[in-house]
Scaffold this active site. Structure first.
Site, PDB file in Angstrom:
ATOM      1  N   CYS A  65     -33.334 -27.026   2.809  1.00 21.86           N
ATOM      2  CA  CYS A  65     -32.015 -26.442   3.056  1.00 21.86           C
ATOM      3  C   CYS A  65     -31.877 -25.994   4.514  1.00 21.86           C
ATOM      4  O   CYS A  65     -30.798 -26.095   5.099  1.00 21.86           O
ATOM      5  CB  CYS A  65     -31.742 -25.282   2.104  1.00 21.86           C
ATOM      6  SG  CYS A  65     -33.013 -24.001   2.111  1.00 21.86           S
ATOM      7  N   HIS A 109     -33.017 -19.598   0.425  1.00 22.45           N
ATOM      8  CA  HIS A 109     -32.029 -20.645   0.690  1.00 22.45           C
ATOM      9  C   HIS A 109     -31.394 -20.427   2.053  1.00 22.45           C
ATOM     10  O   HIS A 109     -31.397 -19.314   2.579  1.00 22.45           O
ATOM     11  CB  HIS A 109     -30.958 -20.622  -0.406  1.00 22.45           C
ATOM     12  CG  HIS A 109     -30.089 -21.838  -0.422  1.00 22.45           C
ATOM     13  ND1 HIS A 109     -30.588 -23.114  -0.470  1.00 22.45           N
ATOM     14  CD2 HIS A 109     -28.740 -21.968  -0.370  1.00 22.45           C
ATOM     15  CE1 HIS A 109     -29.584 -23.982  -0.470  1.00 22.45           C
ATOM     16  NE2 HIS A 109     -28.457 -23.308  -0.400  1.00 22.45           N
ATOM     17  N   ASP A 124     -22.356 -25.079   2.013  1.00 21.69           N
ATOM     18  CA  ASP A 124     -23.737 -25.373   1.620  1.00 21.69           C
ATOM     19  C   ASP A 124     -23.935 -26.880   1.707  1.00 21.69           C
ATOM     20  O   ASP A 124     -23.533 -27.620   0.810  1.00 21.69           O
ATOM     21  CB  ASP A 124     -24.040 -24.877   0.215  1.00 21.69           C
ATOM     22  CG  ASP A 124     -25.504 -25.001  -0.142  1.00 21.69           C
ATOM     23  OD1 ASP A 124     -26.214 -25.812   0.491  1.00 21.69           O
ATOM     24  OD2 ASP A 124     -25.952 -24.291  -1.053  1.00 21.69           O
TER      25      ASP A 124
END
Length: 141
Positions: A65, A109, A124
């Site tokens: 991520c 994250h 995201d």
């Protein structure tokens, strides 16, 4: 200072934005581009240390991520869209007896917040990625 640091990626981002000419369209384009061309993988990425973003985006095409957030933020910044990389936690396990969530490092994250049309929005870049390479700790599993 290395003026060529990740310059291939910056040039690509500017060229792609020019085709769309719109912040929101560019963000959607990037999300779809990641989903169609990249894999999610946490360990053993082996990026070129001289130009890690170019290496991630053009050669390795897999990452965590954090890699995707860095790429998204840099693509936006290359086109004068204010963007920040944000880190925190996503998810957790609910303990129904104590009514609390247990959060671990597996829930760490990274995502992006960008200023579009005068408002900060959540992005995201990993949400649409379906190709996930799992790494098991035990090779016998």
């Amino acid at each position: 200072k290395n003026d060529n640091f990740n310059s291939k990626f910056t040039g690509w981002a500017k060229k792609e934005y020019a085709k769309l000419g719109n912040d929101q369209k560019f963000i959607k384009f990037l999300e779809n581009y990641f989903a169609q061309n990249f894999s999610y993988k946490i360990n053993d990425i082996n990026l070129d240390k001289e130009n890690p973003l170019d290496s991630f985006f053009f050669d390795v095409r897999k990452g965590s991520c954090t890699h995707f957030a860095v790429a998204m933020a840099n693509a936006l910044r290359a086109n004068n869209i204010p963007a920040n990389i944000v880190t925190g936690y996503l998810g957790g396990k609910l303990n129904t007896y104590g009514n609390y969530y247990t959060i671990s490092s597996e829930n760490a994250h990274a995502w992006v917040e960008a200023k579009v049309n005068g408002k900060w929005i959540y992005i995201d870049p990993t949400l649409k990625i379906e190709n996930i390479e799992y790494v098991t700790r035990n090779p016998n599993i």
